[in-house]
Design an enzyme around this catalytic site. Sequence first.
Site, PDB file in Angstrom:
ATOM      1  N   TRP A  55      53.678  59.249  34.714  1.00  0.00           N
ATOM      2  CA  TRP A  55      53.389  57.982  35.992  1.00  0.00           C
ATOM      3  C   TRP A  55      53.588  58.554  37.495  1.00  0.00           C
ATOM      4  CZ3 TRP A  55      50.041  53.829  37.594  1.00  0.00           C
ATOM      5  CH2 TRP A  55      50.304  53.355  37.641  1.00  0.00           C
ATOM      6  N   ASN A  67      54.552  51.768  28.140  1.00  0.00           N
ATOM      7  CA  ASN A  67      54.727  52.219  29.218  1.00  0.00           C
ATOM      8  C   ASN A  67      56.041  51.813  28.904  1.00  0.00           C
ATOM      9  OD1 ASN A  67      52.129  51.660  29.763  1.00  0.00           O
ATOM     10  ND2 ASN A  67      52.439  50.435  31.573  1.00  0.00           N
ATOM     11  N   TYR A  81      59.888  52.760  31.101  1.00  0.00           N
ATOM     12  CA  TYR A  81      60.617  53.688  32.206  1.00  0.00           C
ATOM     13  C   TYR A  81      62.245  53.706  32.039  1.00  0.00           C
ATOM     14  CZ  TYR A  81      56.318  53.235  34.953  1.00  0.00           C
ATOM     15  OH  TYR A  81      54.950  53.600  35.744  1.00  0.00           O
ATOM     16  N   GLN A  86      46.686  50.365  44.104  1.00  0.00           N
ATOM     17  CA  GLN A  86      47.522  51.753  44.414  1.00  0.00           C
ATOM     18  C   GLN A  86      47.428  52.500  44.847  1.00  0.00           C
ATOM     19  OE1 GLN A  86      49.596  51.339  40.401  1.00  0.00           O
ATOM     20  NE2 GLN A  86      51.694  51.139  41.649  1.00  0.00           N
ATOM     21  N   GLU A 113      49.939  46.133  32.030  1.00  0.00           N
ATOM     22  CA  GLU A 113      51.523  45.718  31.679  1.00  0.00           C
ATOM     23  C   GLU A 113      51.546  43.868  32.301  1.00  0.00           C
ATOM     24  OE1 GLU A 113      54.405  47.181  34.438  1.00  0.00           O
ATOM     25  OE2 GLU A 113      54.216  49.236  33.023  1.00  0.00           O
ATOM     26  N   HIS A 129      44.922  46.119  36.201  1.00  0.00           N
ATOM     27  CA  HIS A 129      45.824  46.234  36.767  1.00  0.00           C
ATOM     28  C   HIS A 129      46.436  45.558  38.159  1.00  0.00           C
ATOM     29  CE1 HIS A 129      48.991  49.860  36.377  1.00  0.00           C
ATOM     30  NE2 HIS A 129      49.329  49.133  37.307  1.00  0.00           N
ATOM     31  N   GLU A 169      53.244  51.168  46.000  1.00  0.00           N
ATOM     32  CA  GLU A 169      53.994  50.721  44.786  1.00  0.00           C
ATOM     33  C   GLU A 169      54.414  49.395  44.652  1.00  0.00           C
ATOM     34  OE1 GLU A 169      55.290  51.344  41.827  1.00  0.00           O
ATOM     35  OE2 GLU A 169      56.692  50.486  41.225  1.00  0.00           O
ATOM     36  N   ARG A 197      43.657  58.637  33.659  1.00  0.00           N
ATOM     37  CA  ARG A 197      43.992  57.355  33.124  1.00  0.00           C
ATOM     38  C   ARG A 197      43.652  56.359  35.291  1.00  0.00           C
ATOM     39  NH1 ARG A 197      49.079  53.431  33.212  1.00  0.00           N
ATOM     40  NH2 ARG A 197      47.756  51.014  32.052  1.00  0.00           N
ATOM     41  N   PHE A 245      56.577  57.688  43.151  1.00  0.00           N
ATOM     42  CA  PHE A 245      56.198  57.635  41.995  1.00  0.00           C
ATOM     43  C   PHE A 245      55.747  59.108  41.121  1.00  0.00           C
ATOM     44  CE2 PHE A 245      58.490  54.863  38.884  1.00  0.00           C
ATOM     45  CZ  PHE A 245      58.792  53.995  40.016  1.00  0.00           C
ATOM     46  N   GLU A 261      52.320  54.830  29.980  1.00  0.00           N
ATOM     47  CA  GLU A 261      53.137  54.984  31.213  1.00  0.00           C
ATOM     48  C   GLU A 261      54.391  55.783  31.618  1.00  0.00           C
ATOM     49  OE1 GLU A 261      52.966  52.600  34.688  1.00  0.00           O
ATOM     50  OE2 GLU A 261      50.876  51.955  34.714  1.00  0.00           O
TER      51      GLU A 261
END
Length: 541
Positions: free
Chosen positions: A490, A369, A371, A78, A232, A183, A497, A135, A506, A443
């Site tokens: 995050w 994590n 959201y 990312q 994740e 990731h 993204e 992180r 973000f 996150e």
Amino acid sequence: MRDAATRYHLHNDGEDGVPRRRLHLRWPVALLLLGGVGVGVGVRYSAGQAAAAPTQVGACSNGFPPAFIWGLGTSAYQIEGGVNLTGRQPSIWDGFAHTPGKTSNGDTGDVACDHARLFRSDVELMRSIGLRHYRFSLSWSRAMSWNAARRRMVPNEPGLRFYDALLDALLAAGITPYVTLYHWDLPQALHTELGGWHTPYNAPMHAEFARYAALCFGRYGGRVRFWATFNEPWTFAVEGYSLGQKAPGCVPTGPGPCPDGDAVYVVGHNVLLAHAAAAEVYRREYQPSQRGLLSMSLNCEFSLPLTPSREDAAAAERANEFYLGWWLQPLLSGDYPAVMRQYLGARLPTFSRAQSASLQASIDVLGLNHYSTHLVRAARPHELGDQWCSWIADQRLYSSYGAGWPQAASAWERAYPPGIRLLLRWAAGRSGARWHGDVLVTENGWGCNSVGAAAAAHDVQQQEYLANYTEQVRLALVEDGVPVRGYFGWSLLDNFEWNDGYSKRFGLFYVDYETQARTPKQAARWWNRTRHCSEKREAGV
Ligand code: PNW
């Protein structure tokens, strides 16, 4: 405590003369020390053991203990860019992003935040907001290369040196690294040549992952005291192998290596076994001398029942087990949640006795994590339930959002701050919870689509989201006794993204992708003002 603290000393062993910290600790206290040498914290706690004694809180004006870990995160594909630098080979994300129609606007991670080149100034950026904990993930495709003759991955020295330099820069700036090994950016060759995550019981993949992990533990373990194997697994399994919106982008009945709705569980099984193999190596060969902590970052959009009916309560519980229990339960008991077996039967793979044993107690700290939150109702006998992918169709329920929950830039994200507290309680509360050890929120964040640095600099919604969610984390700690030791927002920077390309932002810093200029958003200023331990100042926002 004092005993452990006195064994902390600076050690100069860098080829480049940069001092590298060496921690020589008993591992149960290592996390506390990562959080700021534990000054003034009157409790000891043990990672992976029964939840803590009462925690001394409120010592800082923001209401958190002084040792609470405040960090920000990023991931390799990312932000790094530099896809051809340091001998890096393609990952499945390079191929996916370069396939027309797969990402918003055709965006790719080729350049991203150009962090591969700008990492030194990004470390300075971190310092500018007083960041002490960072992180990030390593790119497997940078650290290792596919050797066609040997049919395995081999170390890639220029790529490994990049992470040496990044770690040295962080440590020189007084920033503690929290490193994720995976990731989502699987080396393309492992997908194509070795059967990837999608081939049932793919033992060569588990072994490759363990070799990659061992390489990183051996090379960086003197400087890294916190490792997560995977970030994740839910997202890349479900969205990559069932929904098809993330790499490698396959859907049951479509082209690609996912013949049916079982593929997503095959992927999950391989990932869990790869994690267990890496954990075994760490436990046996590295942890005794390095004294670090091992984790996995699991995400969960927590489900609440839409109505108090028994059916809806059971459906919400089922949703949480399919989302989080899928990964967490094997780490605790060595097997999948009973409700998954009940709904999936033989479609869910099985663990051998030895595999179950190696999964149990394979993490020291749970990474979560989070959201957003869902409201769930059970499908009635004549209804199918949500069908947006095979994984959701397996659960026979409908999920929605609360009326009036603020909507982020991404369609899937709505703010409901109590959701994070409820999740923490479900996963790791005092009673009835699954995990009885330390937790890090690895996150949590808010995606905006503010156009231009000037507008982004005053993004109020993002700051409010972070303030409201961190307050709920505090309540989970203080009121519910969840041993949550840290929070990673995050993200440090706006970044790639995934399938949404650069359209969602973000970051606490706005990135102008033309110039690579970074501009602090309101949330970055809020972070600097309130997330450090101050005993006098009011933590007002
Ligand atoms: C996470 N959902 O992805 C990832 O770990 C990050 O790399 C990513 O940038 C960040 O969250 C924001 O998306 C998620 O649909 C993707 O619920 C989707 C969901 C949750 C997390």
